[in-house]
Design a protein around this motif. Structure first.
Motif, PDB file in Angstrom:
ATOM      1  N   PRO A   1      21.650  31.459 -20.260  1.00  0.00           N
ATOM      2  CA  PRO A   1      22.667  30.613 -19.674  1.00  0.00           C
ATOM      3  C   PRO A   1      23.578  30.010 -20.738  1.00  0.00           C
ATOM      4  O   PRO A   1      23.224  29.918 -21.892  1.00  0.00           O
ATOM      5  N   ALA A   2      24.763  29.604 -20.323  1.00  0.00           N
ATOM      6  CA  ALA A   2      25.655  28.901 -21.226  1.00  0.00           C
ATOM      7  C   ALA A   2      25.036  27.557 -21.585  1.00  0.00           C
ATOM      8  O   ALA A   2      24.196  27.035 -20.852  1.00  0.00           O
ATOM      9  N   PRO A   3      25.470  26.967 -22.724  1.00  0.00           N
ATOM     10  CA  PRO A   3      24.874  25.702 -23.159  1.00  0.00           C
ATOM     11  C   PRO A   3      24.904  24.612 -22.108  1.00  0.00           C
ATOM     12  O   PRO A   3      23.988  23.811 -22.021  1.00  0.00           O
ATOM     13  N   ARG A   4      25.959  24.578 -21.285  1.00  0.00           N
ATOM     14  CA  ARG A   4      26.061  23.501 -20.312  1.00  0.00           C
ATOM     15  C   ARG A   4      24.959  23.556 -19.253  1.00  0.00           C
ATOM     16  O   ARG A   4      24.680  22.563 -18.590  1.00  0.00           O
ATOM     17  N   SER A   5      24.357  24.741 -19.051  1.00  0.00           N
ATOM     18  CA  SER A   5      23.296  24.858 -18.053  1.00  0.00           C
ATOM     19  C   SER A   5      21.910  24.863 -18.669  1.00  0.00           C
ATOM     20  O   SER A   5      20.921  24.959 -17.950  1.00  0.00           O
TER      21      SER A   5
ATOM     22  N   ARG B   1      12.630  35.877 -11.907  1.00  0.00           N
ATOM     23  CA  ARG B   1      11.792  34.759 -12.350  1.00  0.00           C
ATOM     24  C   ARG B   1      11.878  33.576 -11.392  1.00  0.00           C
ATOM     25  O   ARG B   1      10.881  32.915 -11.113  1.00  0.00           O
ATOM     26  N   ARG B   2      13.090  33.300 -10.904  1.00  0.00           N
ATOM     27  CA  ARG B   2      13.256  32.133 -10.039  1.00  0.00           C
ATOM     28  C   ARG B   2      12.501  32.282  -8.729  1.00  0.00           C
ATOM     29  O   ARG B   2      11.960  31.307  -8.184  1.00  0.00           O
ATOM     30  N   THR B   3      12.439  33.492  -8.222  1.00  0.00           N
ATOM     31  CA  THR B   3      11.665  33.737  -6.997  1.00  0.00           C
ATOM     32  C   THR B   3      10.193  33.406  -7.217  1.00  0.00           C
ATOM     33  O   THR B   3       9.552  32.755  -6.376  1.00  0.00           O
ATOM     34  N   ALA B   4       9.653  33.839  -8.357  1.00  0.00           N
ATOM     35  CA  ALA B   4       8.252  33.547  -8.665  1.00  0.00           C
ATOM     36  C   ALA B   4       8.030  32.057  -8.882  1.00  0.00           C
ATOM     37  O   ALA B   4       7.009  31.488  -8.439  1.00  0.00           O
ATOM     38  N   LEU B   5       8.968  31.395  -9.548  1.00  0.00           N
ATOM     39  CA  LEU B   5       8.831  29.958  -9.779  1.00  0.00           C
ATOM     40  C   LEU B   5       8.874  29.183  -8.464  1.00  0.00           C
ATOM     41  O   LEU B   5       8.164  28.174  -8.308  1.00  0.00           O
TER      42      LEU B   5
ATOM     43  N   ARG C   1      14.502  23.603  -9.021  1.00  0.00           N
ATOM     44  CA  ARG C   1      14.431  25.033  -9.312  1.00  0.00           C
ATOM     45  C   ARG C   1      15.411  25.850  -8.492  1.00  0.00           C
ATOM     46  O   ARG C   1      15.878  26.898  -8.937  1.00  0.00           O
ATOM     47  N   ARG C   2      15.730  25.378  -7.309  1.00  0.00           N
ATOM     48  CA  ARG C   2      16.678  26.131  -6.474  1.00  0.00           C
ATOM     49  C   ARG C   2      18.062  26.183  -7.102  1.00  0.00           C
ATOM     50  O   ARG C   2      18.841  27.102  -6.825  1.00  0.00           O
ATOM     51  N   GLY C   3      18.398  25.216  -7.966  1.00  0.00           N
ATOM     52  CA  GLY C   3      19.689  25.208  -8.614  1.00  0.00           C
ATOM     53  C   GLY C   3      19.698  25.866  -9.971  1.00  0.00           C
ATOM     54  O   GLY C   3      20.731  25.867 -10.660  1.00  0.00           O
ATOM     55  N   ALA C   4      18.554  26.426 -10.384  1.00  0.00           N
ATOM     56  CA  ALA C   4      18.479  27.067 -11.699  1.00  0.00           C
ATOM     57  C   ALA C   4      19.115  28.447 -11.664  1.00  0.00           C
ATOM     58  O   ALA C   4      19.271  29.061 -10.610  1.00  0.00           O
ATOM     59  N   GLN C   5      19.471  28.936 -12.836  1.00  0.00           N
ATOM     60  CA  GLN C   5      20.107  30.253 -12.965  1.00  0.00           C
ATOM     61  C   GLN C   5      19.056  31.316 -13.244  1.00  0.00           C
ATOM     62  O   GLN C   5      18.202  31.137 -14.108  1.00  0.00           O
ATOM     63  N   GLU C   6      19.104  32.417 -12.518  1.00  0.00           N
ATOM     64  CA  GLU C   6      18.164  33.514 -12.740  1.00  0.00           C
ATOM     65  C   GLU C   6      18.395  34.113 -14.128  1.00  0.00           C
ATOM     66  O   GLU C   6      19.530  34.285 -14.556  1.00  0.00           O
ATOM     67  N   THR C   7      17.287  34.383 -14.835  1.00  0.00           N
ATOM     68  CA  THR C   7      17.398  34.943 -16.184  1.00  0.00           C
ATOM     69  C   THR C   7      17.257  36.443 -16.205  1.00  0.00           C
ATOM     70  O   THR C   7      17.556  37.083 -17.201  1.00  0.00           O
TER      71      THR C   7
END
Length: 439
Positions: free
Chosen positions: A21-25, A100-104, A223-229
């Motif tokens: 992700p970009a630094p802001r995220s 990853r986000r789905t698993a988290l 976690r719902r607002g996190a970016q998928e890696t």
């Protein structure tokens, strides 16, 4: 870069599935992994802290022995511990196949559901055998969740890091774990000192698990607002099989075991078992032992980002070797130096925490850098969880068993031996800090 992808502006890395992700995220990414991990470990430790209060409520006494309910409760705790490899395998496969986000999301829902189920467990007097059955199911669900959480959050954290920051991001794995443990201890202490003994036995212990369920909901929202890696596997590509990581990467799987063995025995000895060790071997006051353990845990959490930053500058290998050689040489004299006073125990614990940081601050990064992205989460989760169950989860029991068998001095040598074994593994590892991460 394809024509449809926007060009970076002012040196900013492009974002999207499979990219850091970009630094802001970055703060949101760390928070997403950390809050869930803290919630997982809050629930895990709350069970052990409060077992003495709900044991009689859930399990019947046997043959007049008042210890039977408590022993049964801790047996259920152990069952949950050995569910972790299953969680590492299954949730790791989910992370590799669907992101990853789905698993988290799945792991935090499982932990919150398990915590709620513990809170609502009926008493043996009202439901008979259904009471212990409900508790066993809840712990199985939580064990599955904890095993899967490490696999998913480890890969998510390190993949979220930009160049030269993987060690720093990695360190938050144990920062959040320690915060969860400290919060569980704090809630338990607050409840015990606020409620009467009868209130704690009847309903007070349930409050801690309701809090755990609420924390899980908060973690789910973050976690719902996190970016998928990493995006899910493309439809035209075959999804990785359940045991593909072990089958196609046996050397890497064994490396995870060797990397983890010394680290997990040292971690559970110093963060969980040492206060009990001080009480049974040196006669340290229980209150002093618990206070020393709490202070040293806070110190340990503060050290983690420093260790992660250092590994980004000098590499992972120097920290790992320093940890393992240090523990192999000093575990015995340090454990023998534990006296019956607060100061000596605190010094021993803090000294061990400094050495231990060489492992804990970089373990997530090293594990992630070993496996290719396709099978990374399952590749880490399964061998790691098996090793933790075999060596970390059994540390308190072996330490107590050595004491009861008349050989309390053997346990420190056991810790030193496993750390020496891991030192041999660390010396053979290539340095991975400067390598680009496979995505």
């Amino acid at each position: 870069m394809t024509q449809s992808e926007p060009l970076p502006v002012d040196g900013e890395r492009p974002t999207g599935p499979g990219r850091a992700p970009a630094p802001r995220s970055a703060v949101r990414q760390i928070a997403a992994a950390s809050v869930g991990n803290a919630a997982e470990w809050y629930d895990w430790y709350a069970y052990s802290y409060l077992a003495v209060y709900f044991a009689d409520q859930v399990f019947p006494k046997g043959s007049g022995n008042s210890l039977v309910p408590l022993l049964s409760t801790f047996a259920v705790f152990a069952v949950g511990f050995f569910m972790r490899p299953v969680g590492g395998l299954l949730m790791g496969a989910v992370a590799d196949r669907y992101g990853r986000r789905t698993a988290l999301t799945a792991t935090i829902l499982l932990m919150g559901g398990g915590s709620l189920l513990v809170a609502l467990t009926p008493t043996y007097a009202s439901a008979g055998l259904l009471a212990p059955v409900v508790l066993v199911v809840a712990r199985l669900v939580q064990g599955l969740s904890v095993g899967g959480e490490f696999a998913a959050s480890t890969t998510f954290l390190v993949e979220s890091a930009g160049p030269g920051r993987r060690g720093l991001f990695s360190s938050f794995q144990y920062v959040s774990t320690t915060i969860g443990q400290l919060f569980a201890s704090g809630v338990a202490v607050l409840l015990v000192h606020t409620l009467t003994g009868r209130q704690m036995d009847s309903w007070g212990w349930r409050v801690a698990f309701l809090i755990g369920a609420a924390i899980s909901l908060a973690g789910l929202w973050i976690r719902r607002g996190a970016q998928e890696t990493r995006s899910s596997v493309p439809q035209q590509a075959a999804r990785p099989g359940l045991f593909e990581a072990v089958r196609r990467h046996p050397r890497e799987s064994l490396l995870i075991c060797g990397i983890t063995a010394g680290g997990t025995i040292a971690y559970y000895t110093w963060t969980t078992y040492l206060p009990t060790y001080a009480q049974v071997t040196s006669g340290t006051d229980k209150g002093d032992a618990l206070l020393a353990g709490t202070v040293s845990l806070a110190f340990f959490a503060a050290l983690q980002p420093l260790g992660g930053l250092l590994s980004d500058r000098v590499g992972r290998k120097p920290l790992l070797v320093g940890f393992a050689v240090g523990f192999a040489a000093l575990a015995v004299p340090l454990l023998h130096a534990v006296g019956d006073d607060f100061v000596s125990l605190l010094i021993v614990q803090c000294a061990g925490m400094v050495l231990l940081t060489g492992y804990t601050s970089v373990a997530a990064a090293v594990n992630t850098e070993i496996f290719p992205a396709r099978v990374r989460a399952a590749g880490i989760g399964f061998p790691y969880s098996v090793t933790v169950a075999l060596f970390g989860g059994t540390a308190p029991y072996l330490g107590t068993w050595f004491k009861e068998s008349g050989h309390p001095g053997t346990f420190p040598w056991y810790v030193a031996g496993l750390c020496l074994l891991s030192a041999c593994v660390y010396l053979t590892l290539p340095e991975t800090a400067t390598r680009p991460l496979d995505r």
